[in-house]
Design a protein around this motif. Structure first.
Motif, PDB file in Angstrom:
ATOM      1  N   TYR A 146      57.649  40.809  52.666  1.00  0.00           N
ATOM      2  CA  TYR A 146      56.381  40.217  53.094  1.00  0.00           C
ATOM      3  C   TYR A 146      56.298  39.986  54.605  1.00  0.00           C
ATOM      4  N   PRO A 147      57.365  39.507  55.291  1.00  0.00           N
ATOM      5  CA  PRO A 147      57.249  39.322  56.748  1.00  0.00           C
ATOM      6  C   PRO A 147      56.847  40.595  57.483  1.00  0.00           C
ATOM      7  N   VAL A 148      57.390  41.734  57.059  1.00  0.00           N
ATOM      8  CA  VAL A 148      57.024  43.004  57.690  1.00  0.00           C
ATOM      9  C   VAL A 148      55.550  43.315  57.418  1.00  0.00           C
ATOM     10  N   PHE A 149      55.140  43.131  56.165  1.00  0.00           N
ATOM     11  CA  PHE A 149      53.750  43.384  55.794  1.00  0.00           C
ATOM     12  C   PHE A 149      52.802  42.484  56.584  1.00  0.00           C
ATOM     13  N   TYR A 150      53.157  41.219  56.746  1.00  0.00           N
ATOM     14  CA  TYR A 150      52.272  40.268  57.425  1.00  0.00           C
ATOM     15  C   TYR A 150      52.142  40.604  58.908  1.00  0.00           C
ATOM     16  N   MET A 151      53.254  40.907  59.566  1.00  0.00           N
ATOM     17  CA  MET A 151      53.210  41.151  61.007  1.00  0.00           C
ATOM     18  C   MET A 151      52.533  42.480  61.341  1.00  0.00           C
ATOM     19  N   CYS A 152      52.521  43.416  60.395  1.00  0.00           N
ATOM     20  CA  CYS A 152      51.824  44.685  60.631  1.00  0.00           C
ATOM     21  C   CYS A 152      50.321  44.469  60.779  1.00  0.00           C
ATOM     22  N   GLY A 153      49.796  43.387  60.226  1.00  0.00           N
ATOM     23  CA  GLY A 153      48.370  43.100  60.333  1.00  0.00           C
ATOM     24  C   GLY A 153      48.005  42.313  61.576  1.00  0.00           C
ATOM     25  N   LEU A 154      48.991  41.988  62.423  1.00  0.00           N
ATOM     26  CA  LEU A 154      48.738  41.241  63.651  1.00  0.00           C
ATOM     27  C   LEU A 154      48.709  42.182  64.844  1.00  0.00           C
ATOM     28  N   GLN A 155      48.226  41.670  65.963  1.00  0.00           N
ATOM     29  CA  GLN A 155      48.173  42.444  67.193  1.00  0.00           C
ATOM     30  C   GLN A 155      49.110  41.841  68.222  1.00  0.00           C
ATOM     31  N   GLY A 156      49.539  42.665  69.176  1.00  0.00           N
ATOM     32  CA  GLY A 156      50.421  42.200  70.229  1.00  0.00           C
ATOM     33  C   GLY A 156      51.811  42.784  70.099  1.00  0.00           C
ATOM     34  N   THR A 157      52.688  42.334  70.984  1.00  0.00           N
ATOM     35  CA  THR A 157      54.073  42.783  70.927  1.00  0.00           C
ATOM     36  C   THR A 157      54.780  42.168  69.727  1.00  0.00           C
ATOM     37  N   ILE A 158      55.983  42.656  69.459  1.00  0.00           N
ATOM     38  CA  ILE A 158      56.736  42.143  68.309  1.00  0.00           C
ATOM     39  C   ILE A 158      57.000  40.659  68.469  1.00  0.00           C
ATOM     40  N   LEU A 159      57.379  40.229  69.671  1.00  0.00           N
ATOM     41  CA  LEU A 159      57.657  38.811  69.899  1.00  0.00           C
ATOM     42  C   LEU A 159      56.403  37.966  69.718  1.00  0.00           C
ATOM     43  N   GLU A 160      55.254  38.483  70.184  1.00  0.00           N
ATOM     44  CA  GLU A 160      54.001  37.750  70.009  1.00  0.00           C
ATOM     45  C   GLU A 160      53.626  37.643  68.530  1.00  0.00           C
ATOM     46  N   ARG A 161      53.859  38.718  67.788  1.00  0.00           N
ATOM     47  CA  ARG A 161      53.562  38.686  66.349  1.00  0.00           C
ATOM     48  C   ARG A 161      54.462  37.703  65.622  1.00  0.00           C
ATOM     49  N   VAL A 162      55.729  37.677  65.975  1.00  0.00           N
ATOM     50  CA  VAL A 162      56.649  36.724  65.347  1.00  0.00           C
ATOM     51  C   VAL A 162      56.221  35.302  65.652  1.00  0.00           C
ATOM     52  N   ARG A 163      55.849  35.052  66.913  1.00  0.00           N
ATOM     53  CA  ARG A 163      55.446  33.700  67.304  1.00  0.00           C
ATOM     54  C   ARG A 163      54.197  33.257  66.551  1.00  0.00           C
ATOM     55  N   ILE A 164      53.235  34.170  66.396  1.00  0.00           N
ATOM     56  CA  ILE A 164      52.001  33.833  65.670  1.00  0.00           C
ATOM     57  C   ILE A 164      52.290  33.595  64.191  1.00  0.00           C
ATOM     58  N   SER A 165      53.158  34.429  63.618  1.00  0.00           N
ATOM     59  CA  SER A 165      53.436  34.330  62.181  1.00  0.00           C
ATOM     60  C   SER A 165      54.219  33.081  61.819  1.00  0.00           C
ATOM     61  N   LEU A 166      54.823  32.446  62.813  1.00  0.00           N
ATOM     62  CA  LEU A 166      55.565  31.207  62.550  1.00  0.00           C
ATOM     63  C   LEU A 166      54.699  29.963  62.735  1.00  0.00           C
ATOM     64  N   LYS A 167      53.464  30.150  63.240  1.00  0.00           N
ATOM     65  CA  LYS A 167      52.567  29.012  63.453  1.00  0.00           C
ATOM     66  C   LYS A 167      51.679  28.818  62.228  1.00  0.00           C
ATOM     67  N   PRO A 168      51.354  27.577  61.882  1.00  0.00           N
ATOM     68  CA  PRO A 168      50.471  27.323  60.732  1.00  0.00           C
ATOM     69  C   PRO A 168      49.114  27.990  60.912  1.00  0.00           C
ATOM     70  N   THR A 169      48.519  28.407  59.808  1.00  0.00           N
ATOM     71  CA  THR A 169      47.181  28.982  59.854  1.00  0.00           C
ATOM     72  C   THR A 169      46.163  27.883  60.138  1.00  0.00           C
ATOM     73  N   PRO A 170      44.963  28.227  60.626  1.00  0.00           N
ATOM     74  CA  PRO A 170      43.964  27.197  60.952  1.00  0.00           C
ATOM     75  C   PRO A 170      43.580  26.321  59.764  1.00  0.00           C
ATOM     76  N   ASP A 171      43.649  26.854  58.551  1.00  0.00           N
ATOM     77  CA  ASP A 171      43.249  26.059  57.387  1.00  0.00           C
ATOM     78  C   ASP A 171      44.415  25.326  56.734  1.00  0.00           C
ATOM     79  N   TRP A 172      45.592  25.321  57.388  1.00  0.00           N
ATOM     80  CA  TRP A 172      46.710  24.540  56.853  1.00  0.00           C
ATOM     81  C   TRP A 172      46.441  23.049  57.061  1.00  0.00           C
TER      82      TRP A 172
END
Length: 651
Positions: free
Chosen positions: A584-610
């Motif tokens: 799932y982490p690979v699947f989720y980050m493939c839907g994000l934009q930016g560098t790999i580090l930026e995608r990892v940083r975004i994927s570790l942050k809570p979503t707006p509706d959390w």
């Protein structure tokens, strides 16, 4: 200052609702989970947790571990592991579900890259719920068989008995020295049986090396020859047992009817499933201690052996027993607590349920060993000859002892009602975790999915029943044993380790404690921070490593190994539960934009509706209100909340 602005906004929206409707209305619904529904009372939640945590393992597995790992001294590592592993994870999952009002899939909005853990939990729960109901079917079979003047496993003159069958030593007038062996899967390798025809070959194989005859208890032959009609191996499934199939069908029908209306119905069922077993345990204890030889069993149970505390295996057994007894990492605790009112003191609830589970295990030991002491006295042997774990205790040793009691059918009925209640209570909550997780996650993708929850429950019950059919064949018990060994073992430990690391280190233990401070109204003490941050993850990693190092291939009771293809199938079950957290982490980050580090940083942050489910609780905890930029949508949302206050919809 920000919260004052939010409060003002909420007041303005309230006035807008009044202007639209022409009358004063209560804008916010009750302190709960919105359209998902809530428990109708606080006691519903507590009893549901008790019904889930207190299960079959408390009745037979804990007493056996006490006997095997130092008697009364085993309580020391058991209590320590309860504090180090059991209670921290138990409340971690409970707190996550209550704070967000979400099931085990959607709750990972707090760290979206970790949603694969939720899918892993759902997968493990599905496997366990499928074979667990087969065990419940066994209990139903025995329950129906108990409605007779004489229990069918009391004597040796039935068509399923072999010439090796003996009721007690005293009953054999042949002058042969009978030797009863442990009630486990085919422990006797000296006798030859034709289980299909219910016969045994009386040859030299029917005696031990010292010339003593190997006797078999009638309860054991009843279980293996009559109930299971057990084949020689997993590669010989044989025919489907129609009587067990009907029991399995009834078990799934009960699950469906209890969950069809969501927690509004299951919340009432647990009033019976969680309390009735205690009445039976107390009754059996009172009856047990009055039996001849009961004191020998209790002394055997509690006699301490401090030397065994130096063995790593004892501590590993204690940790695993606590972990599996409380039922962590199946997604069920997220689900049950997600229906709580937001300010409910779940901290107190978690502590009460965890220690009640511990007490039940200890008390269950007294009940079990008082009866086993009587059983040993009746057989003219020692307690260690009749102690067994797993199916051997619930479906062989206990029925054997009950058959020797006055009013045996009555005690048998009570006992197997208790076994059924313990099993079905856990089954309810396991299955509810699957349903709630799917509905919460896919409600946005499938319009009005929540309205079809009853249909979804029916479909899944039918699927699980069909998957359970191979387990009620003549070789079905071998499949149950395989699934019990692989469906939730190392995968369960790994998922729980990742869970506590994600929450404690990536989401942040301080942030999590701050969330709970708003929810509970007080700050949790340092015990929880230290546990979630350091102690629990380190202990869990040690358990994972020790489980891998100590792994031995699964064998039948007589020591023969399972076929390689069966072991491969078992490992496939384990891997299936571990694939979602890895993929799932690979699947989720493939839907994000930016560098790999930026995608990892975004994927570790809570979503707006959390965050909390209701607007007022989001404001209270410092979270952004949902849809705050669209006043019309906010007015509509608040109007719907007001209408739902009068009638909280079913799940």
């Amino acid at each position: 200052m920000e919260k004052l602005k939010e409060a003002k906004m909420e007041g303005d929206l309230h006035n807008s609702v009044v202007a639209k409707t022409g009358k004063e209305q209560e804008v916010n619904m009750e302190d709960g989970g919105g359209e998902r529904g809530n428990w109708s009372g606080k006691l519903d939640f507590v009893l549901s947790c008790v019904s889930y945590a207190v299960g079959l393992g408390n009745v037979w597995r804990f007493p056996f571990l006490c006997y095997e790992d130092g008697g009364g001294a085993f309580l020391i590592p058991y209590v320590i592991m309860m504090l180090v592993v059991g209670l921290p994870i138990f409340y971690l999952e409970m707190a996550m579900g209550q704070f967000s009002s979400l099931g085990c899939l959607s709750v990972w909005k707090c760290t979206p890259i970790a949603k694969g853990l939720g899918f892993g939990m759902i997968t493990m729960t599905f496997f366990v719920a499928t074979f667990y109901n087969v065990i419940i079917a066994y209990a139903l079979f025995y329950l129906f068989a108990s409605f007779t003047k004489e229990l069918p496993w009391k004597t040796c003159d039935n068509y399923w008995n072999t010439p090796n069958c003996r009721v007690t030593k005293a009953s054999d007038n042949s002058g042969i020295n009978d030797t009863f062996f442990n009630d486990t899967f085919a422990n006797d390798t000296s006798a030859t049986y034709d289980i299909a025809n219910g016969t045994a070959s009386l040859s030299d194989n029917d005696t031990t090396s010292n010339g003593s005859f190997v006797a078999i208890r009638p309860s054991e032959e009843y279980f293996y020859n009559r109930v299971l009609d057990m084949s020689d191996g997993i590669d010989k499934l044989g025919e489907v047992k129609w009587d067990l199939t009907l029991c399995l069908l009834l078990a799934w029908l009960i699950v469906f009817l209890s969950l069809a209306k969501g927690i509004q119905s299951s919340g009432k069922v647990v009033y019976v499933t969680s309390t009735f077993p205690y009445f039976v345990l107390v009754a059996l204890f009172i009856r047990g201690i009055t039996l001849e030889g009961a004191i020998d069993g209790i002394v055997f149970y509690m006699k301490p052996d401090p030397v065994k505390l130096l063995l790593p295996k004892v501590w590993q057994d204690a940790a695993v027993q606590v972990f599996f007894s409380l039922g962590c990492t199946f997604g069920t605790l997220h689900t049950l607590s997600s229906y709580n009112t937001w300010h409910q003191n779940s901290h107190k609830d978690a502590v009460i349920v965890a220690w009640l589970d511990c007490f039940t295990s200890v008390f269950g030991g007294f009940v079990v060993f008082s009866v086993l002491g009587f059983m040993a006295h009746d057989a003219g042997t020692t307690v260690d000859k009749v102690v067994a774990s797993g199916p051997g205790l619930a479906f062989i040793a206990y029925p054997e002892a009950i058959a020797r009691m006055p009013l045996a059918p009555l005690w048998s009925i009570l006992f197997f009602i208790m076994v059924f209640m313990l099993g079905i209570g856990s089954e309810f909550t396991l299955f509810e975790a699957i349903i709630t997780g799917l509905v919460d996650e896919f409600e946005g993708s499938f319009k009005n999915l929540r309205k079809y929850k009853t249909l979804l429950t029916l479909i899944l019950c039918v699927v699980c029943f069909l998957l359970g059919l191979p387990m009620v064949t003549q070789g079905g018990i071998h499949i149950v044993t395989l699934m019990n060994a692989f469906a939730a073992n190392i995968s369960l430990l790994l998922v729980s380790t990742l869970e506590v690391i994600i929450v404690g280190h990536f989401y942040g233990v301080n942030r999590f404690l701050e969330d709970l401070k708003y929810m509970l109204g007080f700050q949790l003490n340092k015990y929880w921070k230290i546990s979630w941050w350091i102690v629990t993850p380190i202990t869990l990693m040690a358990l994972v490593i020790s489980s891998i190092v100590a792994y031995t291939p699964l064998t039948y009771g007589n020591g023969d190994p399972y076929p390689d293809w069966a072991l491969a199938l078992g490992w496939l079950l384990t891997i299936t539960s571990l694939l979602p957290p890895l993929i799932y982490p690979v699947f989720y980050m493939c839907g994000l934009q930016g560098t790999i580090l930026e995608r990892v940083r975004i994927s570790l942050k809570p979503t707006p509706d959390w965050g909390p489910h209701l607007h007022k609780h989001r404001v209270e905890a410092g979270y952004q209100p949902l849809r705050r930029n669209d006043p019309e949508e906010c007015v509509e949302m608040l109007t719907q909340q007001n209408l739902q206050k009068q009638h909280v919809t079913s799940l």
